[in-house]
Design a protein around this motif. Structure first.
Motif, short mmCIF file in Angstrom:
data_model
loop_
_atom_site.label_atom_id
_atom_site.label_comp_id
_atom_site.label_asym_id
_atom_site.label_seq_id
_atom_site.Cartn_x
_atom_site.Cartn_y
_atom_site.Cartn_z
N THR A 362 9.10 -12.64 8.31
CA THR A 362 10.45 -12.60 8.88
C THR A 362 11.50 -13.17 7.92
N ALA A 363 11.06 -13.81 6.83
CA ALA A 363 12.00 -14.44 5.91
C ALA A 363 12.12 -13.71 4.58
N LEU A 364 11.39 -12.62 4.39
CA LEU A 364 11.44 -11.89 3.12
C LEU A 364 12.81 -11.28 2.90
N GLY A 365 13.25 -11.31 1.65
CA GLY A 365 14.52 -10.69 1.29
C GLY A 365 14.31 -9.23 0.89
N THR A 366 15.42 -8.52 0.64
CA THR A 366 15.35 -7.13 0.20
C THR A 366 14.63 -7.04 -1.15
N GLY A 367 13.66 -6.14 -1.23
CA GLY A 367 12.89 -6.00 -2.47
C GLY A 367 11.75 -6.98 -2.61
N GLU A 368 11.54 -7.76 -1.57
CA GLU A 368 10.46 -8.74 -1.59
C GLU A 368 9.40 -8.31 -0.56
N ALA A 369 8.13 -8.54 -0.86
CA ALA A 369 7.07 -8.08 0.04
C ALA A 369 5.85 -8.97 -0.07
N LEU A 370 5.05 -8.96 0.98
CA LEU A 370 3.72 -9.56 0.93
C LEU A 370 2.77 -8.48 0.42
N VAL A 371 2.03 -8.80 -0.63
CA VAL A 371 1.19 -7.80 -1.30
C VAL A 371 -0.26 -8.28 -1.32
N SER A 372 -1.15 -7.37 -0.94
CA SER A 372 -2.59 -7.62 -1.05
C SER A 372 -3.26 -6.31 -1.43
N THR A 373 -4.03 -6.31 -2.49
CA THR A 373 -4.74 -5.11 -2.94
C THR A 373 -6.23 -5.43 -3.06
N LEU A 374 -6.99 -4.42 -3.43
CA LEU A 374 -8.43 -4.60 -3.58
C LEU A 374 -8.77 -4.98 -5.02
N GLU A 375 -9.80 -5.78 -5.17
CA GLU A 375 -10.23 -6.19 -6.50
C GLU A 375 -11.74 -6.36 -6.51
N GLY A 376 -12.29 -6.62 -7.71
CA GLY A 376 -13.72 -6.89 -7.84
C GLY A 376 -14.57 -5.76 -7.30
N LYS A 377 -15.32 -6.04 -6.25
CA LYS A 377 -16.19 -5.05 -5.63
C LYS A 377 -15.55 -4.41 -4.40
N GLY A 378 -14.24 -4.52 -4.32
CA GLY A 378 -13.51 -3.90 -3.22
C GLY A 378 -13.05 -4.87 -2.17
N ALA A 379 -13.07 -6.18 -2.48
CA ALA A 379 -12.60 -7.18 -1.53
C ALA A 379 -11.08 -7.33 -1.68
N PRO A 380 -10.35 -7.59 -0.58
CA PRO A 380 -8.90 -7.76 -0.67
C PRO A 380 -8.53 -9.07 -1.36
N THR A 381 -7.45 -8.99 -2.12
CA THR A 381 -6.95 -10.20 -2.77
C THR A 381 -6.23 -11.07 -1.74
#
Length: 523
Positions: A362-381
């Motif tokens: 609720t506090a993120l500004g424009t152009g800002e985001a929470l990011v989580s992707t997959l890494e290693g053996k497919g586990a989320p960061t």
């Protein structure tokens, strides 16, 4: 900050606002699907453009819908001005270079891009029923129509083909019902009205030939960049059901046409489904199950699907669970549903002990985001609060002249711009109806001729056999002797009868006279 085999999304920062590290999406996990969400004006389109550029730069073709026209700027080179350079400096992105990308513009209406079509047969009864908002009974009639067309060798290509097929089914409902099940004329009528509504909404532009070849949205140019196919959807959004059905059809075509390749080093194609909530609004269970199946299995064919929507609750949980790469922009939390959406979004991330994800959303500004992707053996960061990098191409729409120039020099120029109307169900059924009408007319004429022939024989004394000419018997040289012979035979019979009567009368009269004379002689 650019790295081989990775797509740079932006740079994260710690709770004390100091910059931390770059956030990347590994290309080998690009086919594990993803989700980009956030309220209007929070930067979703820029994030989509950044990801599309990253995939294209790595040689991965991209297909994306352009709802407002802003994404078209990806075909033009960016400029070092405004917030672009300010953001690059803020995150320390010294590798920023301005570039343009190969783009093919598509448009169902053929106004802002090359025409994109499919046939009624390729759409299939399930998606067509969804497009027409058909009931269960009407969907059953549609399935029967496709079955009859398949068995009868009647290609269903455009709307008039399906209309002709429905007319045929209505006219022969009784006999077809015995073979395929109940065909209600009421259901057929409702489908015909549905087709009329689709035609008024412009769906006739979508159905027909030449149909889109999937290979044309999977091109790589001579520089090794993946081509970005941009669908002009500003006008298409006036009919959101057609928009959602078209994209689902395209996704289904990819699923059916592409071979299995497992998990490649990079995707074969990345598909961005903007305004994804339109796909699931009021969708029947069977359709949601179809989407779930496609999303689950298309990964092994090297296709990544990224849903872009405002609220994570717009996507069913069964599908949401399969989206491994997440970019979450700001959400508002004024209503109970919005508060539920914030909690739901926060709970899908791998927690970061440095901050509370629900509060951060609720506090993120424009152009800002929470990011989580997959890494290693497919586990989320672990989720990170990230400033999204600026795009390399233009942010904003092209001019009409720029768009027209790109369309004119497109690698598919001339392939889809002219309609093809080959013989199909409409023409075939009309030809059969015309032939049947001719046969019926000939039959009635024959019956009339026979009737007239009998009447002439009884009135005029002349009798002829139908089909053996209409000349009087006396006009035929061969018929004259027969006529005389027939007349002679009739005359001989009469004559014989008269002679027989005469002889009988004469005999009886003679006997009476003789008896009278003999009687007088006795006296």
């Amino acid at each position: 900050m650019l790295q081989d085999g990775k797509l740079y999304i932006g740079t994260s920062r710690n709770p004390d606002e100091s910059l931390n590290k770059g956030e990347y999406l590994e290309l080998k996990f690009g086919n594990r699907h993803g989700l980009v969400t956030g309220a209007t004006g929070t930067g979703k389109t820029v994030s989509l453009q950044v990801m599309a550029e990253g995939f294209a730069r790595a040689g991965v073709p991209v297909f994306a819908a352009d709802i407002k026209g802003d994404l078209s700027g990806i075909a033009a080179k960016g400029e070092p001005k405004g917030w672009v350079t300010a953001r690059a400096e803020q995150i320390g992105f010294t590798d920023l270079t301005f570039d343009q990308f190969p783009v093919i513009f598509w448009d169902l209406y053929g106004e802002k891009g090359h025409r994109v079509r499919t046939t009624i047969a390729e759409m299939g009864p399930l998606l067509l029923a969804r497009l027409m908002d058909a009931s269960e009974a009407q969907e059953g009639v549609l399935n029967i129509a496709f079955k009859i067309a398949d068995q009868g060798g009647l290609p269903l290509l455009d709307l008039k083909d399906l209309q002709a097929m429905l007319n045929y089914m209505a006219e022969h409902a009784s006999e077809l019902s015995n073979q395929f099940g109940l065909i209600s004329k009421a259901s057929v009528g409702s489908l015909q009205r549905g087709l009329l509504i689709l035609e008024q909404q412009g769906a006739q532009h979508f159905f027909g030939e030449p149909a889109l070849d999937i290979k044309d949205i999977m091109r790589v140019n001579h520089e090794g960049k993946g081509t970005i196919s941009v669908l002009a959807a500003d006008k298409l959004m006036m009919n959101p059901r057609l928009y959602a059905t078209f994209l689902l059809w395209l996704l289904s075509e990819l699923f059916e046409e592409l071979p299995e390749i497992g998990d490649p080093e990079k995707p074969r194609l990345v598909f961005f489904f903007d305004e994804a909530h339109l796909l699931f609004n009021d969708a029947p269970k069977v359709l949601v199950e179809r989407v779930e199946q496609v999303v689950r299995l298309i990964r092994s064919k090297g296709v990544g699907v990224y849903f872009v929507t405002q609220n994570p609750l717009d996507v069913p949980e069964t599908i949401l669970a399969q989206l491994g790469n997440r970019v979450q922009h700001a959400l508002r939390a004024y209503t109970p549903r919005e508060q539920k959406a914030v909690k739901s979004a926060a709970d899908t991330f791998r927690p970061n002990p440095a901050f509370n994800a629900a509060e951060a959303i609720t506090a993120l500004g424009t152009g800002e985001a929470l990011v989580s992707t997959l890494e290693g053996k497919g586990a989320p960061t672990m989720v990170e609060r990230t400033l999204v990098r600026p795009p390399s191409a233009r942010v904003g729409p092209l001019t009409d002249q720029e768009r027209a120039g790109i369309i004119a020099t497109s690698p598919v120029s001339g392939l889809y711009d002219k309609d093809i109307d080959r013989e199909s169900a409409f023409e075939m059924l009309n030809a059969r109806a015309a032939k049947a009408a001719e046969a019926e007319a000939a039959k009635k004429a024959e019956e009339e001729r026979r009737k007239n022939g009998v009447q002439e024989g009884s009135a005029g004394g002349r009798w002829t056999l139908p089909g053996f000419g209409d000349k009087p018997a006396e006009d035929s040289a061969e018929a004259r002797p027969k006529a005389r012979t027939g007349g002679y035979q009739r005359e001989t019979v009469i004559e014989a009868a008269m002679k027989s009567v005469t002889r009988t009368v004469a005999t009886q009269l003679g006997r009476a006279i003789v008896r009278g004379i003999l009687g007088s002689l006795k006296r």
